[in-house]
Design a protein around this motif. Structure first.
Motif, PDB file in Angstrom:
ATOM      1  N   GLU A 190       0.832  -1.206   0.000  1.00  0.00           N
ATOM      2  CA  GLU A 190       0.000   0.000   0.000  1.00  0.00           C
ATOM      3  C   GLU A 190       0.866   1.255   0.000  1.00  0.00           C
ATOM      4  N   THR A 191       1.944   1.241   0.795  1.00  0.00           N
ATOM      5  CA  THR A 191       2.857   2.381   0.818  1.00  0.00           C
ATOM      6  C   THR A 191       3.496   2.573  -0.551  1.00  0.00           C
ATOM      7  N   MET A 192       3.921   1.474  -1.167  1.00  0.00           N
ATOM      8  CA  MET A 192       4.487   1.562  -2.515  1.00  0.00           C
ATOM      9  C   MET A 192       3.480   2.144  -3.493  1.00  0.00           C
ATOM     10  N   GLN A 193       2.217   1.767  -3.343  1.00  0.00           N
ATOM     11  CA  GLN A 193       1.211   2.237  -4.278  1.00  0.00           C
ATOM     12  C   GLN A 193       1.078   3.750  -4.238  1.00  0.00           C
ATOM     13  N   TYR A 194       1.078   4.320  -3.034  1.00  0.00           N
ATOM     14  CA  TYR A 194       0.992   5.778  -2.944  1.00  0.00           C
ATOM     15  C   TYR A 194       2.156   6.440  -3.684  1.00  0.00           C
ATOM     16  N   LEU A 195       3.357   5.921  -3.484  1.00  0.00           N
ATOM     17  CA  LEU A 195       4.525   6.524  -4.122  1.00  0.00           C
ATOM     18  C   LEU A 195       4.512   6.288  -5.628  1.00  0.00           C
ATOM     19  N   ALA A 196       4.021   5.128  -6.058  1.00  0.00           N
ATOM     20  CA  ALA A 196       3.925   4.858  -7.489  1.00  0.00           C
ATOM     21  C   ALA A 196       2.939   5.815  -8.163  1.00  0.00           C
ATOM     22  N   LEU A 197       1.827   6.107  -7.491  1.00  0.00           N
ATOM     23  CA  LEU A 197       0.852   7.048  -8.035  1.00  0.00           C
ATOM     24  C   LEU A 197       1.460   8.438  -8.177  1.00  0.00           C
ATOM     25  N   PHE A 198       2.226   8.850  -7.179  1.00  0.00           N
ATOM     26  CA  PHE A 198       2.873  10.165  -7.262  1.00  0.00           C
ATOM     27  C   PHE A 198       3.877  10.202  -8.401  1.00  0.00           C
ATOM     28  N   GLY A 199       4.736   9.188  -8.481  1.00  0.00           N
ATOM     29  CA  GLY A 199       5.760   9.183  -9.510  1.00  0.00           C
ATOM     30  C   GLY A 199       5.184   9.174 -10.912  1.00  0.00           C
ATOM     31  N   ALA A 200       4.165   8.343 -11.137  1.00  0.00           N
ATOM     32  CA  ALA A 200       3.527   8.292 -12.454  1.00  0.00           C
ATOM     33  C   ALA A 200       2.827   9.608 -12.767  1.00  0.00           C
ATOM     34  N   GLY A 201       2.212  10.211 -11.750  1.00  0.00           N
ATOM     35  CA  GLY A 201       1.533  11.486 -11.961  1.00  0.00           C
ATOM     36  C   GLY A 201       2.499  12.586 -12.349  1.00  0.00           C
ATOM     37  N   GLU A 202       3.655  12.633 -11.683  1.00  0.00           N
ATOM     38  CA  GLU A 202       4.649  13.656 -12.009  1.00  0.00           C
ATOM     39  C   GLU A 202       5.183  13.456 -13.427  1.00  0.00           C
ATOM     40  N   GLU A 203       5.376  12.209 -13.809  1.00  0.00           N
ATOM     41  CA  GLU A 203       5.814  11.944 -15.180  1.00  0.00           C
ATOM     42  C   GLU A 203       4.752  12.395 -16.183  1.00  0.00           C
ATOM     43  N   ALA A 204       3.489  12.110 -15.884  1.00  0.00           N
ATOM     44  CA  ALA A 204       2.410  12.468 -16.800  1.00  0.00           C
ATOM     45  C   ALA A 204       2.301  13.977 -16.977  1.00  0.00           C
TER      46      ALA A 204
END
Length: 314
Positions: free
Chosen positions: A61-75
């Protein structure tokens, strides 16, 4: 050659415009995702995370939050270029160029964190080593939100009208950058910050991660500047181009369910309800200040301040 032959200006840039002032503020508040987030802080995050008693599900779950942020910043790094091409004023173009650079820095920070903290934790704990691009991390509403944002920006290349600019600003600057991102960053700093009494954490023994929190605070400050620029532009289009304020409300309200779905992805480490309420409150305040002809958007110094108290500035 248009800009070179333009002799209507004495100087080429103007720091007293919205774009010029915001660009200057960005330059003077530059930070480096490597040098300014010290290796010692990253190591502390790693050690404290390894020493915590998170289960593998809680770690996912912690990884998921960070993955969402990273993908969002890339987008958002990819999606902003059409706006820079559509804008006519060099001051606005310079600011948007600085914003693209800052979004790229944010992407780099989360990439570094995954390499130097997330992967080593998985290896140390014997957890599954999951890539930040793993599709299990991304709910349908999240993907839909960014697809709509990309579409709104690309529309400016073929149908650049004041109404379409407002829709693009609303999706990009006011929903993705403001409501979604700022809600997520509020959640991270609340759960992983130094305060012992978290309004969001379901566990009160989550480790304080100073490297993550410091990086996120730098990013939150940048985003305040980005959001302020978008708010200024939307307000100006309403006042000067007779854009119907209902476009703002309709666009933001239409996207709110996608935001709520995204911030509700987990329920083991973070309580999603305070985040949903935070996002709704922020969205309502955005609508109020932009559609009120007499409302003043706070100066950039207030917009970049890290304050979670309810206020029009955030």
């Amino acid at each position: 050659m248009t800009q070179i032959r333009d002799d209507s200006r004495e100087m080429r840039i103007s720091e007293d415009t919205v774009g010029g002032g915001y660009f200057k503020h960005a330059v003077y508040n530059h930070w480096d995702p490597y040098e300014d987030i010290e290796a010692e802080l990253i190591q502390t995050d790693l050690e404290r995370s390894v020493d915590s008693d998170f289960t593998e599900d809680e770690y996912f779950e912690t990884m998921q939050y960070l993955a969402l942020f990273g993908a969002g910043e890339e987008a958002v790094t990819e999606d902003l270029a059409p706006l820079m091409l559509a804008l006519e004023d060099i001051n606005d173009q310079m600011f948007v160029s600085s914003q693209i650079y800052e979004e790229a820095k944010h992407t780099q920070f989360f990439d570094r964190y995954w390499r130097e903290v997330i992967y080593p934790i998985a290896e140390e704990q014997g957890f599954e080593k999951v890539a930040p691009t793993d599709q299990r991390f991304f709910p349908d509403g999240y993907i839909d939100l960014f697809d709509r944002t990309e579409e709104a920006m690309e529309t400016l290349l073929t149908d650049d009208t004041p109404e379409n600019r407002v829709r693009a600003y609303c999706r990009y600057h006011l929903v993705v950058e403001s409501v979604l991102a700022q809600t997520g960053y509020y959640g991270i700093t609340n759960v992983m910050g130094p305060d012992e009494d978290s309004e969001v954490a379901l566990r009160q023994d989550t480790p304080h991660l100073p490297g993550l929190v410091k990086g996120v605070n730098y990013i939150r400050s940048d985003e305040g500047r980005h959001v302020g620029f978008g708010m200024q532009k939307v307000q100006k289009h309403i006042a000067e181009d007779d854009v119907d304020p209902d476009i703002v409300q309709e666009t933001l309200m239409d996207l709110m369910p996608l935001v709520a779905e995204t911030v509700s992805v987990g329920d083991g480490v973070v309580d999603p309800m305070p985040l949903v309420n935070y996002a709704r409150d922020k969205l309502s305040r955005r609508i109020d200040i932009i559609t009120d002809a007499d409302a003043e958007i706070p100066p950039v110094e207030e917009l970049v301040a890290l304050d979670d108290a309810p206020a029009a500035a955030d």
